[in-house]
Design a protein around this motif. Structure first.
Motif, short mmCIF file in Angstrom:
data_model
loop_
_atom_site.label_atom_id
_atom_site.label_comp_id
_atom_site.label_asym_id
_atom_site.label_seq_id
_atom_site.Cartn_x
_atom_site.Cartn_y
_atom_site.Cartn_z
N GLU A 178 25.10 15.08 -11.69
CA GLU A 178 24.85 14.52 -11.24
C GLU A 178 25.05 15.68 -9.66
O GLU A 178 24.13 15.84 -8.65
CB GLU A 178 25.49 13.46 -11.10
N ARG A 179 26.02 16.54 -9.28
CA ARG A 179 26.22 17.00 -8.55
C ARG A 179 25.84 18.33 -8.53
O ARG A 179 25.08 18.85 -7.61
CB ARG A 179 27.51 17.34 -8.01
N LEU A 180 25.45 18.72 -9.80
CA LEU A 180 24.40 20.39 -10.11
C LEU A 180 23.52 20.07 -9.93
O LEU A 180 22.74 21.67 -9.40
CB LEU A 180 24.98 20.82 -11.43
N GLY A 181 22.69 19.55 -10.76
CA GLY A 181 21.38 19.03 -10.43
C GLY A 181 20.89 19.14 -8.95
O GLY A 181 19.52 20.45 -8.97
N PRO A 182 21.29 18.42 -8.00
CA PRO A 182 20.50 18.74 -6.63
C PRO A 182 20.44 20.00 -6.11
O PRO A 182 18.96 21.59 -5.73
CB PRO A 182 20.80 17.90 -6.23
N ASP A 183 21.30 20.98 -6.52
CA ASP A 183 21.86 22.53 -5.36
C ASP A 183 20.65 23.15 -6.93
O ASP A 183 20.13 23.69 -5.76
CB ASP A 183 22.98 22.86 -6.46
N LEU A 184 21.04 23.11 -7.76
CA LEU A 184 19.64 23.79 -8.70
C LEU A 184 18.34 23.57 -8.09
O LEU A 184 17.14 24.63 -7.98
CB LEU A 184 19.65 23.63 -10.01
N ALA A 185 17.78 22.44 -8.31
CA ALA A 185 16.46 22.20 -7.36
C ALA A 185 16.16 22.56 -6.04
O ALA A 185 15.29 23.00 -5.77
CB ALA A 185 16.12 20.51 -7.63
N ARG A 186 16.69 22.95 -5.25
CA ARG A 186 16.66 23.78 -3.83
C ARG A 186 16.48 25.27 -4.37
O ARG A 186 15.71 25.39 -3.56
CB ARG A 186 17.70 23.10 -2.98
N ALA A 187 16.93 24.88 -4.94
CA ALA A 187 16.64 26.37 -5.60
C ALA A 187 15.17 26.96 -6.91
O ALA A 187 15.44 27.93 -7.09
CB ALA A 187 17.53 27.38 -6.37
N GLY A 188 15.09 25.39 -7.14
CA GLY A 188 13.86 25.69 -8.32
C GLY A 188 13.61 26.17 -8.97
O GLY A 188 13.19 26.82 -10.59
N ILE A 189 15.49 25.73 -9.86
CA ILE A 189 15.67 25.93 -11.15
C ILE A 189 15.82 24.51 -11.61
O ILE A 189 16.71 23.67 -11.14
CB ILE A 189 16.80 26.86 -10.77
N PRO A 190 14.82 24.03 -12.45
CA PRO A 190 15.34 23.08 -13.28
C PRO A 190 16.35 22.63 -13.82
O PRO A 190 16.80 23.34 -15.03
CB PRO A 190 14.33 22.92 -14.30
N LEU A 191 17.14 22.24 -14.30
CA LEU A 191 18.32 21.77 -14.88
C LEU A 191 18.14 20.34 -15.91
O LEU A 191 17.82 19.40 -15.64
CB LEU A 191 19.14 21.25 -14.10
N TYR A 192 18.40 20.12 -17.95
CA TYR A 192 17.99 19.30 -18.14
C TYR A 192 19.78 18.94 -18.78
O TYR A 192 20.71 19.91 -18.57
CB TYR A 192 17.24 19.57 -18.84
N ALA A 193 19.58 18.19 -18.98
CA ALA A 193 20.71 17.61 -20.04
C ALA A 193 20.84 16.43 -20.58
O ALA A 193 20.05 15.73 -21.01
CB ALA A 193 21.76 16.95 -18.91
N GLN A 194 21.25 16.36 -22.07
CA GLN A 194 21.53 15.98 -23.17
C GLN A 194 22.06 14.65 -22.43
O GLN A 194 23.48 14.60 -21.89
CB GLN A 194 22.51 16.55 -24.06
N HIS A 195 21.82 13.40 -23.27
CA HIS A 195 22.78 12.34 -23.03
C HIS A 195 21.95 12.07 -21.36
O HIS A 195 22.35 10.42 -21.03
CB HIS A 195 24.10 12.13 -22.53
N VAL A 196 21.08 11.91 -20.62
CA VAL A 196 20.41 12.28 -19.65
C VAL A 196 19.03 11.88 -19.50
O VAL A 196 18.40 11.31 -19.16
CB VAL A 196 21.39 13.10 -17.81
N ASP A 197 18.78 13.34 -19.87
CA ASP A 197 17.61 12.97 -19.91
C ASP A 197 17.01 12.20 -20.83
O ASP A 197 17.17 12.14 -22.37
CB ASP A 197 16.47 14.28 -20.02
N PRO A 198 15.50 11.91 -21.05
CA PRO A 198 14.92 10.60 -21.92
C PRO A 198 14.35 11.90 -23.37
O PRO A 198 13.22 11.60 -23.74
CB PRO A 198 13.99 9.86 -21.43
#
Length: 947
Positions: free
Chosen positions: A795-815
């Motif tokens: 939850e904390r990491l995703g938005p920061d990476l997104a602003r740099a154009g880096i996609p973040l995926y996660a087990q137990h989060v993404d469908p």
């Protein structure tokens, strides 16, 4: 980081696709659309409006919705998922479920940035439609018939698909079929004469080296690596004849990453199979390695038809499509009770699948999760495989088409059977039980004499799972359902009466045993057991003695569990000393289980009598049905039920003194704030005892191999490996060997312990991963020892990476299931992924897609009751160290997969002892530093040109 558009791909001339809907790409923190005016960025509101208003092209509708903060959408004529189009146009062919995955699968370069992804997504849709319109497109008539059905079902792609198919030649349709009846187009299996026992011709070291040379040349490699050649030569020992019964030739072989161990053991294995007309079994822990071994067998048998005969990937029944389930669900969907589009696409896959494998084979695991479909109606493995042991065998109208039966028969003729640890152990235990009773072996692993256990470091855990027992509400309810059939409205399945009633009709003793079993099974928990033993209201309402026992067990758990927040994480406590309510309920539960066991055993004996006494009258179909039923009865009446009864009886017999060989405990599983099951569990303290008896001792030769098998910190590096592989007690001691990796780890890797973070503060861990992943430009894998911390960091990491154009995926989060997440991570070179042990074990990502790997903390084993007992048995703190050391070494091995890979390995736990890095390759050096210094080093090492 600025977005760079992918180089334009020249579109194929296709006038009819000029009016394709706009394509929407939503990588984290960005949105873009591509339509007739080209690709451009759009804001969150515009992206949400396009997604909800349509028509729109997307890649994975549910994942796109989550990126926009929306609920998974239902199917509609306005929502056109290009992944569904791919599944129709290229059934049973691989594609990572993302715009990038579609681009790569259709021959485009990786699109970088939101605009490039939207452009690639629209381009991929056009390419796929053009492929359909090509006059040479195979199976056009079958595709057209199914597309007409999909049109009637309202599939968004149907009009364009039909238009594309009509652009090529079509024969006049004489019959108006739905195209859903895939079983009418599959080939039947045919039985062959038994192969007989394999020979005893040895494979010597020199022959193994020569075979390896030939295989490498067939793969286009001119030079044999000396270490690989030595490895193959030593592995030949496991394929030499044993001299005495119960004394197999066992080799424990560690081969560092890059050694080429797969081809190293396939060389002597294939040579042994060729010389002895037998099957060499290769067992793995992960599906990814099964696929890799299958691919590498191309070097042995380049001709595809021959390879299909010689190599068989073998899994348990619960992995394969059940055609009868598909037919039942398809018919229900045609009547309006189900997902007809999903069933149609599953049928199309089944017609093209190599072997019907839905879990790790060629089935696209993402297909059933694209849209919001009720779980009971999803056209995925959860509903379409035989999970409940309800197979009717020869009574099934599709028996001679059955994927499972085809695979079993193919494995009896194959030279190489690629299986998994779970199947090998459970089937060997089952065969051993039948042999002890004087019955013939099941046949699936009767030829299990030469075994290669790759990923051998997982052998202990696989044995622990295979030889354990659990009496839980859900397990008992499953047994009731297997005996009595579905009892709720709208439930599918087949009970014993439906499977065996006609076979027992003329045998009064068998019919009575069947009736008695059905009656006794009413005492087992039924549907909705969790709502009665642990309801949200708090008012328990157990029905029957098993549920009463589970309620008493839950009361003991709540009284004694040391775990806070039991409804969030679950609970466990020692079984002994048991409370009086638990003891009293256990007596009644044991009587109820015995009452079920007795008639099932009687039924089994009577069915055996029918096979004997009516041998001349029984046709092949009836015989096959009885033999199939006997396998199911043996598993339950001679293994599961006695195991449950033994656990309950031990409470009375053992008093407060535990059995020295077992750990018995009570547990409660929880999810979403509710307890959903309670169990009495029994595990071997040393599961290699049954492993040795059921698998190792009966074999003639066994190779246990891995990149992380030894423990260099021990005086005897293979001591723990002997203990954890079942070879420590062998009369003929296991041989050992170790081959170092050829990679230059000192030059190509950096190992850092970050020493200025508070590991219990998720904000600091999130900030550290953010800075490290940004310094690397993506390609980061974060490994966690707890799901809750993973989600908090995400939850904390995703938005920061997104602003740099880096996609973040996660087990137990993404469908997406783990395999699909790793596929996307591999396809998108600059994406990042967060996961737990399953990700660490399943990652095989060579190249720049994985260049930073960070542990949030030391991966110590979880100190539960079972581990505490094993720690006491196997060496105390040194046992903990060895397990953690192995996990760190396994994770490090994921980072460098090729000679030209570069990677940074980080431990974000300052308390990590240096001794835990002793398992890393020679030449590596552990550096301890603060986060700022670690970020600078990561940037300079991985991207020296921009540092």
């Amino acid at each position: 980081m600025t977005d760079t558009a992918a180089p334009p791909v020249e579109a194929k001339p296709a006038r009819i696709w000029a009016e394709l809907a706009p394509a929407l790409a939503t990588p984290p923190g960005a949105g873009a659309v591509c339509d007739e005016q080209g690709a451009r960025r759009i804001g969150r509101g515009a992206a949400e409006g396009l997604f909800l208003g349509g028509p729109v092209l997307v890649a994975h509708a549910s994942l796109t919705a989550r990126r926009l903060g929306l609920s998974p959408p239902p199917r509609s004529s306005q929502m056109m998922d290009v992944l569904e189009l791919y599944a129709f146009v290229r059934p049973a062919r691989f594609c990572a479920p993302s715009p990038t995955g579609l681009a790569l699968a259709t021959g485009r370069v990786e699109p970088k940035g939101a605009e490039a992804q939207a452009q690639a997504l629209r381009g991929a849709a056009g390419d796929l439609l053009n492929e359909l319109s090509d006059p040479a497109y195979p199976g056009r008539e079958a595709a057209y018939g199914l597309a007409l059905t999909l049109e009637r079902a309202g599939w968004a792609w149907a009009p364009l698909v039909l238009e594309a198919l009509r652009a090529g030649p079509l024969r006049e349709r004489r019959e108006r079929g739905s195209g859903l009846d895939v079983w009418t187009r599959l080939s039947e299996w045919e039985d062959e004469a038994p192969r007989g026992e394999a020979g005893s011709a040895p494979v010597d070291s020199e022959s193994a080296r020569i075979r390896l040379d030939k295989l490498l040349q067939a793969s286009g490699l001119d030079e044999t690596r000396p270490a690989q050649s030595d490895y193959a030569a030593e592995v030949a020992y496991a394929f030499s004849p044993r001299h005495d019964e119960g004394q197999p030739r066992v080799l424990l072989a560690e081969a560092g990453t890059g050694t080429g161990k797969t081809m190293g053991y396939l060389a002597p294995a294939s040579l042994w199979a060729e010389r002895n007309s037998g099957a060499a079994w290769v067992s793995t822990y992960t599906r990814a390695l099964q696929r890799q071994i299958d691919r590498e067998s191309h070097a042995i048998w380049p001709d595809e038809a021959e390879r299909r005969r010689k190599t068989v990937v073998r899994k348990g029944r619960e992995n394969y499509l059940c055609l009868l389930n598909l037919q039942d669900m398809t018919q229900a969907a045609q009547l309006g009770n189900g997902d007809l589009i999903g069933m149609a696409l599953a049928s199309r896959w089944a017609a093209h699948s190599r072997d019907g494998d839905m879990t790790g084979g060629d089935y696209p695991g993402w297909l059933s999760g694209l849209f919001a479909v009720a779980p009971a109606h999803q056209a995925g493995p959860g509903n379409l495989v035989d999970r409940r042991g309800e197979c009717v065998h020869a009574a099934c109208p599709h028996y001679r088409l059955c994927f499972v039966e085809k695979t079993i028969r193919a494995s009896r003729r194959a030279d190489l059977v690629v299986a998994n640890h779970a199947l090998v152990m459970t089937q060997a235990a089952f065969d051993g039980a039948r042999t002890a009773r004087g019955l013939k072996q099941d046949g699936e692993t009767a030829a299990l004499k030469r075994i290669v256990f790759d990923e051998g470091h997982h052998l202990f855990d696989a044995a622990d799972s295979a030889f354990s027992a659990a009496l839980s509400g859900q397990e008992a309810a499953e047994l009731r359902r297997w005996i009595r059939g579905p009892e709720g409205r709208g439930r599918r399945g087949r009970g014993l009466e439906q499977r065996l009633g006609d076979l027992c009709a003329d045998n009064e003793a068998a019919a009575k045993a069947l009736r008695d079993a059905l009656m006794a099974a009413a005492a087992l928990p039924g549907e909705g057991v969790s709502g009665r033993i642990a309801p949200a209201s708090g008012e328990v309402n157990p029905i029957g003695p098993i549920e009463t026992f589970l309620v008493a067990a839950l009361e003991q758990l709540r009284a004694r569990s040391q775990e806070t927040g039991g409804t969030e994480f679950g609970m466990e406590c020692s079984l002994r000393p048991a409370t009086e309510p638990v003891l009293e309920a256990a007596r009644a539960a044991a009587r109820a289980i015995a009452a079920v066991e007795a008639p099932l055993l009687a039924l089994s004996r009577h069915l055996e009598d029918i096979l004997d006494e009516e041998a001349a009258e029984l046709d092949g179909s009836a015989r096959a049905r009885i033999e199939g039923a006997l396998r199911g009865l043996d598993r339950r009446a001679r293994m599961t039920l006695p195991g449950w009864r033994a656990m309950l009886a031990a409470l009375e017999e053992g008093g407060d003194e535990p059995d020295p060989d077992f750990v018995d405990w009570l547990s409660a599983e929880a999810a979403f704030g509710r307890i959903h099951d309670v169990a009495l569990r029994r595990h071997w303290i040393d599961p290699t005892v049954p492993l040795e008896a059921a698998v190792i001792m009966p074999a003639h030769g066994v190779l246990v191999t891995s990149a992380t098998l030894s423990d260099p910190a021990s005086d005897d590096p293979f001591e723990l490996a002997r203990l954890r592989t079942g070879s420590a007690r062998l009369v003929e001691p296991a041989r050992t060997m170790k081959v170092e990796s050829p990679f230059d780890y000192a030059a190509n890797s950096r190992i850092i312990v970050v020493n200025d973070l508070m590991k219990d503060d998720p904000r600091q861990i999130a900030a550290a991963m953010r800075e490290l992943f940004l310094a690397a430009g993506g390609g980061g894998l974060g490994l966690f020892t707890a799901i809750r911390r993973l989600k908090t960091v995400y939850e904390r990491l995703g938005p920061d990476l997104a602003r740099a154009g880096i996609p973040l995926y996660a087990q137990h989060v993404d469908p997406l299931e783990v395999g699909a997440l790793v596929d996307v991570f591999r396809a998108e070179q600059d994406s990042c992924l967060l996961g737990t042990d399953a990700v660490r074990d399943g990652v095989d990502v060579p190249g720049r897609s994985l260049r930073v790997l960070a542990f949030d903390r030391v991966p110590w084993p979880r100190p539960d009751l079972l581990h505490k007992a094993r720690r006491e048995r196997f060496g105390g703190k040194s046992y903990d160290d060895a397990l953690a050391r192995g996990r760190i070494a396994q994770a490090f091995g994921r980072l460098i997969r090729r000679a030209d890979d570069k990677g940074v390995f980080l431990m974000l736990d300052a308390a990590c002892p240096t001794r835990l890095f002793a398992g890393l390759p020679p030449g590596t050096e552990v550096q301890r530093m603060g986060l700022a210094e670690a970020v600078d080093l990561t940037r300079e090492f991985l991207n020296p040109e921009t540092a």
